[in-house]
Design a protein around this motif. Structure first.
Motif, mmCIF file in Angstrom:
data_model
loop_
_atom_site.group_PDB
_atom_site.id
_atom_site.type_symbol
_atom_site.label_atom_id
_atom_site.label_comp_id
_atom_site.label_asym_id
_atom_site.label_seq_id
_atom_site.Cartn_x
_atom_site.Cartn_y
_atom_site.Cartn_z
ATOM 1 N N ILE A 73 0.848 -1.200 0.000
ATOM 2 C CA ILE A 73 0.000 0.000 0.000
ATOM 3 C C ILE A 73 0.881 1.247 0.000
ATOM 4 C CG2 ILE A 73 -1.588 1.376 1.412
ATOM 5 C CD1 ILE A 73 -2.932 -1.265 2.235
ATOM 6 N N MET A 74 1.927 1.241 0.811
ATOM 7 C CA MET A 74 2.819 2.400 0.856
ATOM 8 C C MET A 74 3.548 2.610 -0.470
ATOM 9 S SD MET A 74 4.538 2.792 4.531
ATOM 10 C CE MET A 74 3.595 3.057 5.984
ATOM 11 N N VAL A 75 3.947 1.530 -1.114
ATOM 12 C CA VAL A 75 4.619 1.659 -2.410
ATOM 13 C C VAL A 75 3.650 2.231 -3.447
ATOM 14 C CG1 VAL A 75 5.642 0.335 -4.301
ATOM 15 C CG2 VAL A 75 6.372 -0.084 -1.971
ATOM 16 N N LEU A 76 2.397 1.775 -3.427
ATOM 17 C CA LEU A 76 1.405 2.323 -4.344
ATOM 18 C C LEU A 76 1.144 3.803 -4.062
ATOM 19 C CD1 LEU A 76 -1.117 -0.655 -4.394
ATOM 20 C CD2 LEU A 76 0.245 0.156 -6.325
ATOM 21 N N LEU A 77 1.036 4.149 -2.792
ATOM 22 C CA LEU A 77 0.839 5.557 -2.429
ATOM 23 C C LEU A 77 2.054 6.395 -2.787
ATOM 24 C CD1 LEU A 77 -0.932 5.154 1.019
ATOM 25 C CD2 LEU A 77 -1.962 5.882 -1.145
ATOM 26 N N LEU A 78 3.235 5.810 -2.663
ATOM 27 C CA LEU A 78 4.455 6.518 -3.056
ATOM 28 C C LEU A 78 4.468 6.772 -4.557
ATOM 29 C CD1 LEU A 78 7.052 7.649 -1.867
ATOM 30 C CD2 LEU A 78 8.103 5.430 -2.219
ATOM 31 N N ARG A 79 3.997 5.821 -5.318
ATOM 32 C CA ARG A 79 3.904 6.007 -6.779
ATOM 33 C C ARG A 79 2.966 7.172 -7.114
ATOM 34 N NH1 ARG A 79 3.503 1.902 -11.599
ATOM 35 N NH2 ARG A 79 2.295 3.145 -13.065
ATOM 36 N N ILE A 80 1.822 7.225 -6.438
ATOM 37 C CA ILE A 80 0.871 8.324 -6.653
ATOM 38 C C ILE A 80 1.496 9.651 -6.254
ATOM 39 C CG2 ILE A 80 -1.346 9.281 -5.911
ATOM 40 C CD1 ILE A 80 -2.224 6.330 -5.434
ATOM 41 N N TRP A 81 2.148 9.666 -5.102
ATOM 42 C CA TRP A 81 2.763 10.885 -4.576
ATOM 43 C C TRP A 81 3.877 11.371 -5.501
ATOM 44 C CZ3 TRP A 81 5.182 11.016 1.002
ATOM 45 C CH2 TRP A 81 5.402 12.332 1.387
ATOM 46 N N MET A 82 4.647 10.444 -6.043
ATOM 47 C CA MET A 82 5.729 10.814 -6.954
ATOM 48 C C MET A 82 5.172 11.411 -8.245
ATOM 49 S SD MET A 82 8.250 7.592 -6.257
ATOM 50 C CE MET A 82 9.290 7.898 -7.630
ATOM 51 N N GLN A 83 4.055 10.902 -8.724
ATOM 52 C CA GLN A 83 3.440 11.489 -9.907
ATOM 53 C C GLN A 83 2.853 12.854 -9.599
ATOM 54 O OE1 GLN A 83 0.638 8.561 -11.185
ATOM 55 N NE2 GLN A 83 2.179 7.296 -12.182
ATOM 56 N N TRP A 84 2.254 12.994 -8.433
ATOM 57 C CA TRP A 84 1.635 14.253 -8.041
ATOM 58 C C TRP A 84 2.664 15.368 -7.884
ATOM 59 C CZ3 TRP A 84 1.377 16.639 -2.961
ATOM 60 C CH2 TRP A 84 0.509 17.719 -2.907
ATOM 61 N N THR A 85 3.824 15.042 -7.315
ATOM 62 C CA THR A 85 4.868 16.050 -7.115
ATOM 63 C C THR A 85 5.815 16.160 -8.301
ATOM 64 O OG1 THR A 85 6.259 14.451 -5.944
ATOM 65 C CG2 THR A 85 4.838 15.869 -4.600
ATOM 66 N N ARG A 86 5.571 15.376 -9.339
ATOM 67 C CA ARG A 86 6.382 15.386 -10.562
ATOM 68 C C ARG A 86 7.857 15.108 -10.253
ATOM 69 N NH1 ARG A 86 2.745 19.721 -11.431
ATOM 70 N NH2 ARG A 86 1.303 19.275 -13.106
ATOM 71 N N CYS A 87 8.075 14.023 -9.530
ATOM 72 C CA CYS A 87 9.443 13.614 -9.217
ATOM 73 C C CYS A 87 10.179 13.211 -10.488
ATOM 74 C CB CYS A 87 9.445 12.423 -8.253
ATOM 75 S SG CYS A 87 9.150 12.881 -6.567
ATOM 76 N N LEU B 190 -3.775 12.431 -10.959
ATOM 77 C CA LEU B 190 -3.830 11.350 -9.978
ATOM 78 C C LEU B 190 -3.897 10.003 -10.680
ATOM 79 C CD1 LEU B 190 -4.042 11.101 -6.881
ATOM 80 C CD2 LEU B 190 -6.481 10.961 -7.176
ATOM 81 N N ASP B 191 -3.041 9.093 -10.268
ATOM 82 C CA ASP B 191 -3.041 7.734 -10.807
ATOM 83 C C ASP B 191 -4.165 6.957 -10.128
ATOM 84 O OD1 ASP B 191 -2.489 5.287 -11.862
ATOM 85 O OD2 ASP B 191 -0.529 5.070 -10.934
ATOM 86 N N SER B 192 -5.330 6.941 -10.755
ATOM 87 C CA SER B 192 -6.513 6.350 -10.135
ATOM 88 C C SER B 192 -6.411 4.834 -9.990
ATOM 89 C CB SER B 192 -7.768 6.736 -10.910
ATOM 90 O OG SER B 192 -7.608 6.438 -12.272
ATOM 91 N N ALA B 193 -5.684 4.179 -10.883
ATOM 92 C CA ALA B 193 -5.531 2.724 -10.769
ATOM 93 C C ALA B 193 -4.740 2.365 -9.512
ATOM 94 C CB ALA B 193 -4.843 2.166 -12.008
ATOM 95 N N SER B 194 -3.671 3.096 -9.242
ATOM 96 C CA SER B 194 -2.883 2.844 -8.028
ATOM 97 C C SER B 194 -3.687 3.161 -6.779
ATOM 98 C CB SER B 194 -1.608 3.689 -8.042
ATOM 99 O OG SER B 194 -0.789 3.333 -9.107
ATOM 100 N N ILE C 279 10.354 2.050 -7.850
ATOM 101 C CA ILE C 279 8.951 2.115 -7.435
ATOM 102 C C ILE C 279 8.035 1.772 -8.599
ATOM 103 C CG2 ILE C 279 7.126 3.675 -6.616
ATOM 104 C CD1 ILE C 279 9.143 2.848 -4.453
ATOM 105 N N VAL C 280 8.337 2.298 -9.772
ATOM 106 C CA VAL C 280 7.499 2.023 -10.943
ATOM 107 C C VAL C 280 7.581 0.545 -11.325
ATOM 108 C CG1 VAL C 280 7.244 2.484 -13.407
ATOM 109 C CG2 VAL C 280 7.568 4.375 -11.817
ATOM 110 N N LYS C 281 8.762 -0.032 -11.278
ATOM 111 C CA LYS C 281 8.918 -1.431 -11.698
ATOM 112 C C LYS C 281 8.219 -2.414 -10.774
ATOM 113 C CE LYS C 281 13.062 -0.923 -14.422
ATOM 114 N NZ LYS C 281 14.490 -1.174 -14.540
ATOM 115 N N ILE C 282 8.224 -2.151 -9.467
ATOM 116 C CA ILE C 282 7.576 -3.119 -8.570
ATOM 117 C C ILE C 282 6.056 -2.964 -8.540
ATOM 118 C CG2 ILE C 282 9.604 -3.455 -7.137
ATOM 119 C CD1 ILE C 282 8.341 -1.744 -5.011
ATOM 120 N N THR C 283 5.552 -1.873 -9.109
ATOM 121 C CA THR C 283 4.101 -1.708 -9.170
ATOM 122 C C THR C 283 3.547 -1.887 -10.576
ATOM 123 O OG1 THR C 283 4.363 0.684 -9.417
ATOM 124 C CG2 THR C 283 4.015 -0.172 -7.184
ATOM 125 N N GLN C 284 4.385 -1.840 -11.573
ATOM 126 C CA GLN C 284 3.929 -1.844 -12.953
ATOM 127 C C GLN C 284 3.202 -3.119 -13.339
ATOM 128 O OE1 GLN C 284 4.018 0.855 -14.620
ATOM 129 N NE2 GLN C 284 3.247 0.101 -16.550
#
Length: 184
Positions: A16-30, A61-65, A40-45
């Motif tokens: 759950i934290m990795v998925l939320l981190l993926r969303i957060w990274m997209q939101w902040t444009r890391c 927002l990455d709605s799927a994640s 992070i992308v590879k373990i959730t992709q």
């Protein structure tokens, strides 16, 4: 049974934290090309890519994640009840429990990102690629506090203020939902 409960809860919470981190990274444009971002992308992709075909994006927002994180948070409590008591109870209350578990996971993720950023600032002095990602993740939370509370003697207290706010919100969750907040 306690070992199995611990393992299942830890694995679900970490994912759950990795998925939320993926969303957060997209939101902040890391930085997407950073090695940590790529990890992070590879373990959730594997799980997210098929869901992205079905579930449309909601703006930045990455709605799927987000949906997968919510579903995992929602099934965690009944799954732990099944492991501990060998009883399955399906109820609509698990929607609220899933939402609360997701909110608690967001708070825990923010806490750990702030802690890791603080530790990396002492150890690597900004030379690590992970410094950049953790800076990009935590700066939207720390900058408003830093504007209000200037540094004193070269020490930045914004991380400590964010953590105190997170602790206060955690105690508020314990007060509002006393029986269930501990188990999330």
């Amino acid at each position: 049974m306690l070992t199995l409960t611990f393992l299942v809860k830890t694995l679900i919470d970490l994912y759950i934290m990795v998925l939320l981190l993926r969303i957060w990274m997209q939101w902040t444009r890391c930085d997407f090309y950073n090695p940590f971002s790529q990890f992070i992308v590879k373990i959730t992709q594997l799980v997210i890519h098929p869901l992205c075909r079905i579930i449309p994006l909601m703006g930045p927002l990455d709605s799927a994640s987000l949906l997968l994180a919510f579903v995992l948070a929602m099934i965690k409590f009944p799954l732990l009840t099944l492991i501990e008591m060998r009883v399955v109870v399906l109820d609509f209350i698990y929607l609220l429990v899933g939402l609360l578990a997701l909110l608690k996971a967001i708070g825990e993720l923010i806490f750990w990102v702030i802690i890791i950023r603080s530790l990396l600032s002492w150890a690597s002095l900004g030379r690590s690629p992970m410094d950049v990602v953790f800076y990009q993740l935590s700066e939207p939370l720390m900058y408003p506090i830093r504007r209000l509370l200037p540094t004193m003697g070269g020490i930045d207290f914004s991380a400590m203020i964010v953590i105190i706010i997170l602790y206060a919100l955690n105690y508020l969750g314990m007060d509002l939902f006393p029986g269930i907040w501990y188990r999330l």
